[in-house]
Scaffold this active site. Structure first.
Site, PDB file in Angstrom:
ATOM      1  N   LYS A  53       0.843  -1.212   0.000  1.00 10.44           N
ATOM      2  CA  LYS A  53       0.000   0.000   0.000  1.00 10.44           C
ATOM      3  C   LYS A  53       0.875   1.258   0.000  1.00 10.44           C
ATOM      4  O   LYS A  53       2.078   1.194   0.289  1.00 10.44           O
ATOM      5  CB  LYS A  53      -0.892  -0.028   1.237  1.00 10.44           C
ATOM      6  CG  LYS A  53      -0.107   0.036   2.552  1.00 10.44           C
ATOM      7  CD  LYS A  53      -0.987  -0.223   3.762  1.00 10.44           C
ATOM      8  CE  LYS A  53      -0.183  -0.136   5.048  1.00 10.44           C
ATOM      9  NZ  LYS A  53      -0.995  -0.532   6.221  1.00 10.44           N
ATOM     10  N   ARG A 151     -10.625  -0.013  14.816  1.00  6.98           N
ATOM     11  CA  ARG A 151     -10.498   0.731  13.566  1.00  6.98           C
ATOM     12  C   ARG A 151     -11.482   0.085  12.598  1.00  6.98           C
ATOM     13  O   ARG A 151     -12.676   0.149  12.825  1.00  6.98           O
ATOM     14  CB  ARG A 151      -9.023   0.679  13.108  1.00  6.98           C
ATOM     15  CG  ARG A 151      -8.532   1.940  12.491  1.00  6.98           C
ATOM     16  CD  ARG A 151      -7.043   1.917  12.253  1.00  6.98           C
ATOM     17  NE  ARG A 151      -6.623   0.866  11.325  1.00  6.98           N
ATOM     18  CZ  ARG A 151      -5.373   0.681  10.901  1.00  6.98           C
ATOM     19  NH1 ARG A 151      -4.418   1.488  11.331  1.00  6.98           N
ATOM     20  NH2 ARG A 151      -5.058  -0.271  10.058  1.00  6.98           N
ATOM     21  N   TYR A 281      14.847  30.457   9.052  1.00 12.27           N
ATOM     22  CA  TYR A 281      13.754  31.261   9.612  1.00 12.27           C
ATOM     23  C   TYR A 281      13.778  31.314  11.136  1.00 12.27           C
ATOM     24  O   TYR A 281      13.936  30.294  11.803  1.00 12.27           O
ATOM     25  CB  TYR A 281      12.404  30.677   9.188  1.00 12.27           C
ATOM     26  CG  TYR A 281      12.147  30.724   7.702  1.00 12.27           C
ATOM     27  CD1 TYR A 281      12.228  31.913   6.982  1.00 12.27           C
ATOM     28  CD2 TYR A 281      11.790  29.567   7.016  1.00 12.27           C
ATOM     29  CE1 TYR A 281      11.974  31.951   5.616  1.00 12.27           C
ATOM     30  CE2 TYR A 281      11.526  29.591   5.650  1.00 12.27           C
ATOM     31  CZ  TYR A 281      11.626  30.784   4.953  1.00 12.27           C
ATOM     32  OH  TYR A 281      11.367  30.803   3.617  1.00 12.27           O
ATOM     33  N   MET A 329      10.499  24.607   3.577  1.00  8.50           N
ATOM     34  CA  MET A 329       9.668  23.814   2.675  1.00  8.50           C
ATOM     35  C   MET A 329      10.511  23.048   1.645  1.00  8.50           C
ATOM     36  O   MET A 329      10.223  21.891   1.340  1.00  8.50           O
ATOM     37  CB  MET A 329       8.669  24.716   1.946  1.00  8.50           C
ATOM     38  CG  MET A 329       7.671  23.944   1.096  1.00  8.50           C
ATOM     39  SD  MET A 329       6.541  25.007   0.191  1.00  8.50           S
ATOM     40  CE  MET A 329       5.576  25.727   1.515  1.00  8.50           C
TER      41      MET A 329
HETATM   42  C1  LIG Z   1      -0.285  -1.605   6.852  1.00  8.59           C
HETATM   43  C2  LIG Z   1      -0.928  -2.861   7.265  1.00  8.59           C
HETATM   44  C3  LIG Z   1      -0.166  -4.017   7.494  1.00  8.59           C
HETATM   45  C4  LIG Z   1       1.339  -4.011   7.521  1.00  8.59           C
HETATM   46  O1  LIG Z   1       1.729  -3.746   8.842  1.00  8.59           O
HETATM   47  P1  LIG Z   1       3.285  -3.597   9.242  1.00  8.59           P
HETATM   48  O2  LIG Z   1       3.246  -3.300  10.679  1.00  8.59           O
HETATM   49  O3  LIG Z   1       3.788  -2.464   8.414  1.00  8.59           O
HETATM   50  O4  LIG Z   1       3.904  -4.887   8.902  1.00  8.59           O
HETATM   51  C5  LIG Z   1      -0.834  -5.201   7.758  1.00  8.59           C
HETATM   52  N1  LIG Z   1      -2.180  -5.234   7.807  1.00  8.59           N
HETATM   53  C6  LIG Z   1      -2.942  -4.147   7.622  1.00  8.59           C
HETATM   54  C7  LIG Z   1      -4.415  -4.232   7.720  1.00  8.59           C
HETATM   55  C8  LIG Z   1      -2.351  -2.921   7.355  1.00  8.59           C
HETATM   56  O5  LIG Z   1      -3.118  -1.829   7.176  1.00  8.59           O
END
Ligand SMILES: *Cc1c(COP(=O)(O)O)cnc(C)c1O
Length: 394
Positions: A53, A151, A281, A329
């Site tokens: 992802k 979640r 800055y 930035m």
């Molecule tokens: C991102 C994610 C993972 C991967 O988790 P890591 O801790 O990065 O190995 C696994 N399952 C779900 C549902 C995720 O959203």
């Protein structure tokens, strides 16, 4: 020492610059992805889902997916339909699970491309089933149960209803329930009682699915940290994200994972300044002695976290040097001391750490965040380049 001096200019290797004029490069070592995949695979008897992802945690989704599959991963995991379809468009036919969708999203393309779809609510199940019936082919779904992360996934109270809907949709030929799955909240806190509590609820949820007449062939619960530290959670498939990219997921333990991304740029301005010079800055930093400042063309728009100002270091001229003043930035300033730094010199923000350069984990510490955010935050202006471990672009 100054940029307009010929001595600096002769050091520039213009052929190495991005054709687009990018000022920085993120080099992704696909050999490291392969190494990490194989290493993670040796820690489990379950199948391995490479979680790619968010553009492969910023490493380039398709390249990571191919490297992981070649090194033994058997599944790919993504968050969205768009990501899943990009994998298919790249010709990747391995099993893919996509797990976050709008409630009324048209999932026909996913079903048509044989992407497995996660379902957490009856509304999502209806969307999937309707699309499948329109297409005339069943959708393969993974029912997600919330075992404690609070979640996504069906809450315990809603699980029986989701199972009932899934049984009906399966009987109608609209879906095939392929898995029951859940996600852990505390796997990176070794010994935390949350893991065993979630594992117990997961077993109960699976038993309820069986009792509802479903026989999902797969169960999956573990992420990278659980893969390495909680073998009881492995079941049939483990979903590895951060470990693939070479970040050690279990605090205080080292398994030999290899960071895959190196972020580098080149010095674009050099100046000698006296003591008492305010830098960047707000003058948060004032030089305490005469020193040389080197300007690095990377800032928070490129993913260099502004909150690391005053703490961060980079690798310049064979040593670590502090980033001084506020990270802006597009730019940040490095105190090079009395070293002979020149325009065009390479600056490594983070890499595997082999030479002593900072790592993404160091940046995460300096910024008060996790390495995931550093890696996924590398901005669109940064050119991506892929190597196979030998430093040669592919
Ligand atoms: C991102 C994610 C993972 C991967 O988790 P890591 O801790 O990065 O190995 C696994 N399952 C779900 C549902 C995720 O959203």
């Amino acid at each position: 020492m100054r940029c307009d001096r010929l001595s600096g200019v002769t050091q520039l290797d213009l052929t190495a610059r991005a054709p687009t004029g990018a000022l920085a490069t993120a080099t992704v070592d696909l050999a490291a992805i392969g190494h990490n995949t194989a290493l993670l695979g040796r820690h489990t008897r379950a199948g391995l889902m490479a979680v790619v992802k968010a553009d492969g945690f910023g490493h380039g989704m398709v390249g990571v997916a191919r490297a992981a599959l070649a090194a033994g991963a058997s599944w790919l995991g993504v968050t969205s339909s768009a990501e899943a379809l990009l994998l298919r468009a790249a010709g990747i036919r391995a099993p893919v699970l996509s797990w976050l969708h709008d409630v009324d999203e048209d999932l026909s393309a996913l079903i048509d491309e044989e992407v497995d779809v996660s379902v957490s609510t009856p509304q999502h199940l209806r969307s999937v089933a309707e699309a499948a019936l329109r297409l005339g082919r069943p959708a393969r779904v993974h029912l997600k149960v919330d075992t404690g992360l609070s979640r996504n996934g069906a809450a315990a109270d809603d699980w029986p209803e989701l199972l009932a809907w899934a049984s009906r949709a399966q009987a109608a030929g609209a879906v095939r329930v392929h898995a029951v799955w859940s996600h852990l909240a505390t796997a990176d806190l070794p010994g935390h009682p949350g893991v065993s509590a979630q594992a117990r609820r997961f077993d109960e949820a699976y038993a309820a699915a069986r009792a509802a007449g479903l026989a999902p062939p797969l169960r999956h619960l573990a992420n990278s940290a659980a893969l390495l530290a909680a073998p009881a959670t492995h079941h049939d498939l483990v979903r590895a994200g951060i470990g693939l990219y070479g970040i050690e997921p279990v605090p205080g333990r080292t398994f030999g994972l290899r960071p895959a991304m190196t972020l580098r740029a080149r010095v674009v301005n050099v100046k000698r300044v006296p003591a008492g010079t305010g830098v960047s800055y707000g003058f948060d930093h004032v030089t305490s002695r005469p020193t040389t400042l080197a300007l690095v063309p990377l800032g928070y728009a490129d993913g260099v976290p502004r909150t690391a100002s005053g703490r961060a270091q980079v690798w310049l001229g064979g040593q670590r040097r502090p980033v001084v003043g506020r990270i802006a930035m597009d730019q940040c300033v490095v105190d090079a001391g009395d070293t002979d730094v020149r325009c065009g010199d390479e600056v490594v923000l983070f890499g595997p750490g082999d030479r002593g350069e900072p790592t993404a984990a160091d940046w995460a510490r300096w910024a008060g965040t996790i390495p995931h955010e550093i890696l996924t935050g590398v901005g669109a202006r940064v050119r991506r380049e892929v190597t196979l471990g030998n430093g040669e672009p592919q």
